[in-house]
Design an enzyme around this catalytic site. Structure first.
Site, PDB file in Angstrom:
ATOM      1  N   THR A 117       0.823  -1.206   0.000  1.00 18.09           N
ATOM      2  CA  THR A 117       0.000   0.000   0.000  1.00 18.09           C
ATOM      3  C   THR A 117       0.856   1.254   0.000  1.00 18.09           C
ATOM      4  O   THR A 117       1.994   1.244   0.506  1.00 18.09           O
ATOM      5  CB  THR A 117      -0.910   0.017   1.245  1.00 18.09           C
ATOM      6  N   ASP A 118       0.305   2.343  -0.535  1.00 20.12           N
ATOM      7  CA  ASP A 118       0.996   3.628  -0.482  1.00 20.12           C
ATOM      8  C   ASP A 118       1.158   4.137   0.951  1.00 20.12           C
ATOM      9  O   ASP A 118       2.026   4.970   1.230  1.00 20.12           O
ATOM     10  CB  ASP A 118       0.271   4.674  -1.328  1.00 20.12           C
ATOM     11  N   GLU A 119       0.356   3.612   1.869  1.00 17.96           N
ATOM     12  CA  GLU A 119       0.390   4.121   3.239  1.00 17.96           C
ATOM     13  C   GLU A 119       1.686   3.802   3.977  1.00 17.96           C
ATOM     14  O   GLU A 119       1.957   4.388   5.025  1.00 17.96           O
ATOM     15  CB  GLU A 119      -0.826   3.609   4.019  1.00 17.96           C
ATOM     16  N   TYR A 141      -1.945  -0.324  10.979  1.00 14.92           N
ATOM     17  CA  TYR A 141      -2.123  -0.944   9.665  1.00 14.92           C
ATOM     18  C   TYR A 141      -0.892  -0.740   8.791  1.00 14.92           C
ATOM     19  O   TYR A 141      -0.271  -1.697   8.312  1.00 14.92           O
ATOM     20  CB  TYR A 141      -3.358  -0.378   8.963  1.00 14.92           C
ATOM     21  N   LYS A 145       2.143  -3.397   7.567  1.00 20.96           N
ATOM     22  CA  LYS A 145       2.353  -3.619   6.134  1.00 20.96           C
ATOM     23  C   LYS A 145       3.794  -3.281   5.754  1.00 20.96           C
ATOM     24  O   LYS A 145       4.420  -3.992   4.941  1.00 20.96           O
ATOM     25  CB  LYS A 145       1.382  -2.778   5.310  1.00 20.96           C
ATOM     26  N   ASN A 240     -11.270  13.821  -0.105  1.00 19.62           N
ATOM     27  CA  ASN A 240     -12.404  13.007   0.335  1.00 19.62           C
ATOM     28  C   ASN A 240     -13.731  13.760   0.246  1.00 19.62           C
ATOM     29  O   ASN A 240     -14.755  13.183  -0.131  1.00 19.62           O
ATOM     30  CB  ASN A 240     -12.173  12.530   1.767  1.00 19.62           C
ATOM     31  N   PRO A 265      -7.488   9.503  14.883  1.00 27.12           N
ATOM     32  CA  PRO A 265      -6.119   9.783  15.342  1.00 27.12           C
ATOM     33  C   PRO A 265      -5.092   9.525  14.237  1.00 27.12           C
ATOM     34  O   PRO A 265      -5.163   8.519  13.535  1.00 27.12           O
ATOM     35  CB  PRO A 265      -5.929   8.797  16.500  1.00 27.12           C
TER      36      PRO A 265
END
Length: 329
Positions: A117-119, A141, A145, A240, A265
């Site tokens: 993921t880009d995160e 998360y 990853k 968003n 958060p």
């Protein structure tokens, strides 16, 4: 090819399975734990072999990996909000599960692709992340990853396992579980329920249609250099709030449904991936966000049988805990 697709009953994994069957005629075994977001309905009508097990189950993995050419690992806990409240499941799947798969792939001597993921890069105010950008995850998360990515890379450098990593930007499209922004807002809009937007809604995401990502993963599997990571980003960015406003327009919902709620958060402000490296391999996204979003909304409008059991089940309790309000039937 003969593929073992782990997490293939989930949103992205099932799209990849469908694309590989339709475009390449691969022979596919899907291994999936069938947690809340992994659904057999996502594989309906597909000619596959199915194994009901988690990637942390070493015996099941060893049996499933026999005689395949490659392993593609989609199996993951993917929702940031859940990782904040239930981080243990993320550690189990991303750390232990990835290790079990890597050991099995090493024993079998097969190519291994990790879907990421880009995160893992964290947030970026301007420009785009490249594959050489430092990993700076900000949630349980993304941290787990990122840890899995590092473990995958170590198996190439230490053992010579033929590994590649695909890091995708925010995926959207049919069959996405409605804890994520787009399907959540679409279904709430169709029911006249509140549309909860975190903070000011100006978090910017790089949107990638799920079938484009599926084809990108397949392209990297076939053409990527062992030991390398490849960013697969979407063609469009959108905050968003604008995504929600577009969904209101496409569904004909009342704008008064838009509701601002307390930000979560550590909410990352902007993600952006530079995809030059995978484009140099010959991949290009086909679907722009306006077209893909319209197709996605139409799919949910036409497939009530897919999502009605979700909205009437355990998801209701999760939604009420998360947003402090109820959803309609």
């Amino acid at each position: 090819m003969k593929l073992l697709v782990c997490g293939g009953a989930g949103f992205i994994g099932s799209a990849f399975t469908r694309v590989r069957l339709e475009d390449h005629g691969d022979e596919i075994t899907v291994l999936d734990k069938l947690t809340y977001a992994g659904r057999r309905e996502n594989l309906a009508g597909l000619d596959i072999t199915f194994v009901h097990a988690g990637i942390e189950d070493a015996e099941a993995v060893a049996n499933a990996i026999a005689d395949v050419d490659a392993v593609v690992n989609f199996a993951a806990e993917t929702h940031v909000d859940r990782s904040i409240s239930e981080p243990d499941a993320f550690v189990t799947t991303h750390a232990v599960g990835t290790w079990v798969l890597l050991e099995a792939a090493r024993a079998a001597g097969v190519r291994y692709l990790q879907v990421s993921t880009d995160e893992v890069y964290g947030s970026i105010e301007e420009g785009s992340f490249t594959e050489s950008s430092p990993l700076a995850p900000s949630s349980p998360y993304s941290a787990t990853k990122a840890g899995a990515d590092l473990l995958v890379a170590s198996y190439f450098h230490t053992y010579g396992l033929q590994t590649v990593i695909c890091r995708g930007s925010n995926n959207y499209g049919p069959r996405q579980y409605p804890e994520k922004l787009i399907p959540l807002m679409v279904l709430n809009a169709l029911h006249g329920d509140p549309l909860p937007v975190y903070g000011d809604g100006m978090q910017v995401r790089n949107w990638l249609y799920v079938e484009d990502f599926a084809r990108g993963i397949g392209h990297v599997l076939e053409h990527g250099a062992p030991g390398e990571a490849y960013n697969v980003g979407g063609p469009d960015e959108c905050p968003n709030l604008e995504v929600v406003q577009r969904i209101i327009s496409l569904t004909g919902a009342d704008e008064s449904l838009l509701t601002y709620v307390k930000d979560r958060p550590g909410h990352d402000r902007r993600y952006s991936l530079g995809s030059e490296k995978v484009r140099d391999l010959g991949w290009e996204p086909r679907v722009h966000f306006a077209e893909g979003l319209e197709q996605t909304v139409a799919w949910y409008q036409d497939n009530r049988a897919w999502w009605e059991p979700i909205r009437s089940g355990d998801y209701r309790a999760y939604y009420e805990r998360q947003y402090g309000s109820t959803i309609g039937n």
